[in-house]
Design a protein around this motif. Structure first.
Motif, mmCIF file in Angstrom:
data_model
loop_
_atom_site.group_PDB
_atom_site.id
_atom_site.type_symbol
_atom_site.label_atom_id
_atom_site.label_comp_id
_atom_site.label_asym_id
_atom_site.label_seq_id
_atom_site.Cartn_x
_atom_site.Cartn_y
_atom_site.Cartn_z
ATOM 1 N N VAL A 72 0.840 -1.157 -0.272
ATOM 2 C CA VAL A 72 -0.199 -0.002 -0.068
ATOM 3 C C VAL A 72 0.993 1.294 -0.040
ATOM 4 O O VAL A 72 0.643 2.221 -0.738
ATOM 5 C CB VAL A 72 -1.032 -0.125 1.140
ATOM 6 N N VAL A 73 1.956 1.172 0.783
ATOM 7 C CA VAL A 73 2.593 2.410 0.774
ATOM 8 C C VAL A 73 3.577 2.568 -0.357
ATOM 9 O O VAL A 73 3.554 3.411 -1.141
ATOM 10 C CB VAL A 73 3.849 2.144 2.231
ATOM 11 N N GLY A 74 4.087 1.537 -0.948
ATOM 12 C CA GLY A 74 4.651 1.638 -2.345
ATOM 13 C C GLY A 74 3.707 2.008 -3.361
ATOM 14 O O GLY A 74 4.360 2.859 -4.219
ATOM 15 N N PHE A 75 2.524 1.665 -3.156
ATOM 16 C CA PHE A 75 1.552 2.003 -4.364
ATOM 17 C C PHE A 75 1.299 3.547 -4.184
ATOM 18 O O PHE A 75 1.232 4.195 -5.240
ATOM 19 C CB PHE A 75 0.213 1.264 -4.059
ATOM 20 N N LEU A 76 0.862 3.983 -2.756
ATOM 21 C CA LEU A 76 0.964 5.500 -2.723
ATOM 22 C C LEU A 76 2.084 6.439 -3.105
ATOM 23 O O LEU A 76 1.927 7.394 -3.659
ATOM 24 C CB LEU A 76 0.541 5.737 -1.391
ATOM 25 N N GLY A 77 3.118 5.720 -2.882
ATOM 26 C CA GLY A 77 4.531 6.479 -3.252
ATOM 27 C C GLY A 77 4.645 6.699 -5.023
ATOM 28 O O GLY A 77 5.037 7.557 -5.390
ATOM 29 N N CYS A 78 4.135 5.573 -5.511
ATOM 30 C CA CYS A 78 4.587 5.407 -6.786
ATOM 31 C C CYS A 78 3.574 6.299 -7.610
ATOM 32 O O CYS A 78 3.777 7.205 -8.529
ATOM 33 C CB CYS A 78 4.167 4.118 -7.406
ATOM 34 N N CYS A 79 2.234 6.196 -7.225
ATOM 35 C CA CYS A 79 1.287 6.982 -7.976
ATOM 36 C C CYS A 79 1.311 8.448 -7.656
ATOM 37 O O CYS A 79 1.258 9.280 -8.361
ATOM 38 C CB CYS A 79 -0.330 6.692 -7.394
ATOM 39 N N GLY A 80 1.738 8.634 -6.170
ATOM 40 C CA GLY A 80 1.855 10.010 -5.755
ATOM 41 C C GLY A 80 2.941 10.889 -6.500
ATOM 42 O O GLY A 80 2.868 11.920 -6.890
ATOM 43 N N ALA A 81 4.105 10.238 -6.822
ATOM 44 C CA ALA A 81 5.121 10.654 -7.745
ATOM 45 C C ALA A 81 4.720 10.980 -9.028
ATOM 46 O O ALA A 81 4.919 12.051 -9.553
ATOM 47 C CB ALA A 81 6.477 9.967 -7.367
ATOM 48 N N ILE A 82 4.332 9.837 -9.563
ATOM 49 C CA ILE A 82 4.395 9.874 -11.073
ATOM 50 C C ILE A 82 3.103 10.713 -11.534
ATOM 51 O O ILE A 82 2.944 11.352 -12.632
ATOM 52 C CB ILE A 82 3.977 8.490 -11.567
ATOM 53 N N LYS A 83 2.105 11.028 -10.695
ATOM 54 C CA LYS A 83 0.802 11.733 -10.792
ATOM 55 C C LYS A 83 0.886 13.070 -10.339
ATOM 56 O O LYS A 83 -0.199 13.934 -10.392
ATOM 57 C CB LYS A 83 -0.535 11.163 -10.387
ATOM 58 N N GLU A 84 1.850 13.276 -9.535
ATOM 59 C CA GLU A 84 2.382 14.733 -8.851
ATOM 60 C C GLU A 84 1.081 14.888 -8.028
ATOM 61 O O GLU A 84 0.570 16.005 -8.005
ATOM 62 C CB GLU A 84 2.471 15.727 -9.896
ATOM 63 N N SER A 85 0.578 14.075 -7.131
ATOM 64 C CA SER A 85 -0.517 14.341 -6.288
ATOM 65 C C SER A 85 0.000 14.476 -4.710
ATOM 66 O O SER A 85 0.612 13.775 -4.188
ATOM 67 C CB SER A 85 -1.301 12.963 -6.409
ATOM 68 N N SER A 86 -0.130 15.885 -4.355
ATOM 69 C CA SER A 86 0.487 16.145 -3.035
ATOM 70 C C SER A 86 -0.267 15.266 -1.897
ATOM 71 O O SER A 86 0.232 15.126 -0.981
ATOM 72 C CB SER A 86 0.469 17.842 -2.992
ATOM 73 N N CYS A 87 -1.488 15.022 -2.322
ATOM 74 C CA CYS A 87 -2.309 14.304 -1.125
ATOM 75 C C CYS A 87 -1.566 12.939 -1.070
ATOM 76 O O CYS A 87 -1.646 12.611 0.293
ATOM 77 C CB CYS A 87 -3.925 14.363 -1.574
ATOM 78 N N MET A 88 -1.567 12.214 -1.941
ATOM 79 C CA MET A 88 -0.752 10.849 -2.073
ATOM 80 C C MET A 88 0.386 10.897 -1.269
ATOM 81 O O MET A 88 0.939 9.891 -0.586
ATOM 82 C CB MET A 88 -0.880 10.325 -3.251
ATOM 83 N N LEU A 89 1.179 11.879 -1.626
ATOM 84 C CA LEU A 89 2.509 12.103 -1.003
ATOM 85 C C LEU A 89 2.684 12.420 0.393
ATOM 86 O O LEU A 89 3.294 12.017 1.437
ATOM 87 C CB LEU A 89 3.346 13.240 -1.774
ATOM 88 N N ALA A 90 1.533 13.177 0.693
ATOM 89 C CA ALA A 90 1.328 13.559 2.241
ATOM 90 C C ALA A 90 1.096 12.311 2.911
ATOM 91 O O ALA A 90 1.789 12.020 4.233
ATOM 92 C CB ALA A 90 0.228 14.585 2.272
ATOM 93 N N ILE A 91 0.146 11.457 2.482
ATOM 94 C CA ILE A 91 -0.228 10.099 3.051
ATOM 95 C C ILE A 91 0.854 9.158 3.243
ATOM 96 O O ILE A 91 1.032 8.617 4.103
ATOM 97 C CB ILE A 91 -1.523 9.321 2.474
#
Length: 229
Positions: A72-91
């Motif tokens: 779950v953490v790896g998925f959040l980090g991958c999606c947050g980085a590639i989609k440039e989602s500040s919300c995902m990166l914060a989580i």
């Protein structure tokens, strides 16, 4: 839409993506090992048999939960980085912070309770051996065999009178007379390899810190570009 990140920030973005992709793969591996131990024909009997070592069962469930959390953490980090989602990166940052705090707490607890940890593992082995001697369950036999071959030891005393020589590493010549007991090997591993274990823990902690720093830098950069727009 074109990204407003600078060259250095783009570099951080892809480094963070690669880091989390590896983290996700590692979580997949941990989860797979946990599920294999839970449902493999040779060990699944331990989860229903009376008198099975509770610490082994707990350890398997911890592997399953840890693997799922890592994915779950790896998925959040991958999606947050590639989609440039500040919300995902914060989580993702919050998850890493919790993991880092748990690592520090576990390290401090392990160092201050080293003797108790060694004694607990020795007791687990003794309990498993005693249960096998009483029930002759195939699952317990397989657990002992894996332990003996993994630690290169044989029985609680290392003597042929233990009656488990058929599930111990095969030795030839004079080596037969120098069989080591498993409780003594467990103590030696925790004593002699404590620095290695500590080094691995420090390495994981450093990687976690860099992950938090990169995620926070990227999160701030994304928010800055959004504010400019």
């Amino acid at each position: 839409m074109k990204s407003g990140l600078s060259g250095a920030e783009q570099c951080i973005k892809y480094v963070l993506f690669a880091f989390n992709f590896i983290f996700w793969l590692a979580g997949t591996g941990v989860l797979a090992v946990g599920l294999w131990l839970r449902f493999d024909e040779r060990t699944k009997g331990l989860f229903t048999a009376e008198g099975s070592p509770s610490t082994f069962l707990t350890g398997v469930y911890i592997l399953i939960v840890a693997g799922a959390v890592m994915m779950v953490v790896g998925f959040l980090g991958c999606c947050g980085a590639i989609k440039e989602s500040s919300c995902m990166l914060a989580i993702f940052f919050v998850f890493l912070l919790i993991i880092f705090a748990a690592e520090v707490a576990a390290g401090i607890w392990g160092l201050s309770n080293k003797e108790k940890v060694v004694k607990d593992f020795q007791d687990i082995y003794q309990q498993t051996f005693a249960n096998y001697q009483t029930t002759k369950q195939e699952a317990l036999r397989e657990t002992l065999r894996v332990t003996h071959y993994g630690l290169n030891c044989c029985g609680p005393t290392g003597l042929p009178t233990d009656g488990v020589s058929d599930i111990c590493p095969k030795k030839e010549g004079l080596e037969i007379l120098v069989t080591t007991s498993c409780p003594s090997v467990i103590e030696e591993i925790f004593t002699s390899r404590l620095q290695v274990i500590g080094g691995v823990g420090i390495g994981i902690g450093v990687i976690t810190i860099f992950g938090m720093i990169f995620s926070m830098l990227l999160c701030c950069a994304i928010r800055r570009t959004r504010d400019i727009v």
